[in-house]
Design a protein around this motif. Structure first.
Motif, short mmCIF file in Angstrom:
data_model
loop_
_atom_site.label_atom_id
_atom_site.label_comp_id
_atom_site.label_asym_id
_atom_site.label_seq_id
_atom_site.Cartn_x
_atom_site.Cartn_y
_atom_site.Cartn_z
N GLN A 225 -0.68 -14.24 -10.93
CA GLN A 225 -0.63 -15.08 -9.92
C GLN A 225 0.04 -16.48 -10.17
O GLN A 225 -0.65 -16.88 -10.78
N VAL A 226 1.01 -16.43 -9.32
CA VAL A 226 1.54 -18.16 -9.76
C VAL A 226 1.22 -19.29 -7.95
O VAL A 226 2.63 -18.40 -6.75
N GLY A 227 0.46 -20.05 -7.75
CA GLY A 227 0.32 -20.43 -6.48
C GLY A 227 -0.07 -19.61 -5.28
O GLY A 227 -0.42 -18.91 -5.64
N VAL A 228 0.60 -19.33 -4.70
CA VAL A 228 0.64 -18.23 -3.51
C VAL A 228 1.30 -17.05 -3.70
O VAL A 228 0.65 -15.86 -2.92
N ASP A 229 2.07 -16.60 -4.82
CA ASP A 229 2.86 -15.59 -4.71
C ASP A 229 1.75 -14.90 -6.15
O ASP A 229 1.58 -15.06 -7.06
N ARG A 230 2.22 -13.38 -5.44
CA ARG A 230 1.33 -12.10 -6.52
C ARG A 230 1.69 -11.48 -7.05
O ARG A 230 3.00 -10.36 -6.16
N ALA A 231 1.69 -10.16 -7.83
CA ALA A 231 2.26 -9.63 -8.29
C ALA A 231 0.82 -8.11 -9.15
O ALA A 231 0.08 -8.95 -9.48
N LEU A 232 0.61 -7.17 -8.19
CA LEU A 232 -0.18 -6.66 -8.75
C LEU A 232 0.46 -5.21 -9.29
O LEU A 232 1.23 -4.61 -9.14
N PHE A 233 -0.31 -4.63 -10.44
CA PHE A 233 0.39 -3.82 -11.29
C PHE A 233 -1.44 -2.72 -11.65
O PHE A 233 -2.37 -2.89 -11.48
N ARG A 234 -0.69 -1.71 -11.67
CA ARG A 234 -1.99 -0.84 -12.60
C ARG A 234 -1.33 -0.16 -13.73
O ARG A 234 -0.45 0.96 -13.70
N ALA A 235 -2.38 0.25 -14.56
CA ALA A 235 -2.12 0.80 -15.71
C ALA A 235 -3.22 1.53 -16.26
O ALA A 235 -4.17 1.15 -16.00
N GLY A 236 -2.57 2.70 -17.40
CA GLY A 236 -4.02 3.38 -17.41
C GLY A 236 -4.48 2.68 -18.60
O GLY A 236 -4.12 1.57 -19.29
N VAL A 237 -5.90 3.10 -18.61
CA VAL A 237 -7.30 2.37 -19.85
C VAL A 237 -6.77 3.34 -21.23
O VAL A 237 -6.81 2.49 -22.24
N GLU B 249 0.78 -1.13 -0.22
CA GLU B 249 -0.28 0.25 0.22
C GLU B 249 1.53 1.38 0.12
O GLU B 249 0.30 2.58 -0.22
N ASP B 250 2.40 1.27 0.57
CA ASP B 250 2.78 2.20 0.81
C ASP B 250 4.47 2.23 -0.65
O ASP B 250 4.71 3.09 -0.56
#
Length: 144
Positions: A89-101, A17-18
């Motif tokens: 997501q792969v298994g329990v590993d996640r990555a989150l990205f934010r992209a402009g539309v 979040e930070d």
């Protein structure tokens, strides 16, 4: 006939979040695999990572939550079209990205000019290309 569409966009990699930072992401669409788009993420200090998923999933995710498997795409604000979250997501590993539309829509528009949505099956050698792609994937999995 042109056989691919490419674009580079900047996305925010949301570590927490930070903490987030901007990374370049290459978008690729090729007629030899007309149902898929590829995103290659260039994370600092790591080798580029490429994810392939349905072109229609990306389009649907711009308008509302989409994705049942390892890729989920959803607008950040259901009331407006400003940004989307892309969760991988792969298994329990996640990555989150934010992209402009806007850059995603521009990319999808270019893919639609190359192969209109719903016309993917009209490409003559799609079945052969699919078999070849599946063969490569299975060979990579067996080797890895």
């Amino acid at each position: 006939m042109r056989e691919s569409v490419q674009a580079e966009v900047l996305m925010s990699f949301l570590v927490s979040e930070d903490l987030s930072f901007r990374i370049p992401v290459e978008l690729t669409y090729e007629t030899r695999d007309p149902y898929a788009v590829r995103m290659t993420f260039h994370l600092p200090g790591d080798a580029p990572v490429t994810w392939a998923f349905g072109r229609e999933l990306l389009l649907d995710g711009i308008n509302g939550p989409s994705g049942d498997g390892d890729v989920h795409i959803a607008p950040t604000d259901p009331e407006g079209l400003s940004d989307v979250h892309i969760r991988l997501q792969v298994g329990v590993d996640r990555a989150l990205f934010r992209a402009g539309v806007a850059p995603l829509v521009a990319f999808l528009d270019r893919t639609d000019k190359l192969v209109p949505l719903g016309q993917e099956r009209t490409l003559g050698d799609f079945e052969d290309s699919l078999e070849a792609a599946l063969g490569r994937i299975l060979a990579e999995e067996a080797a890895g």
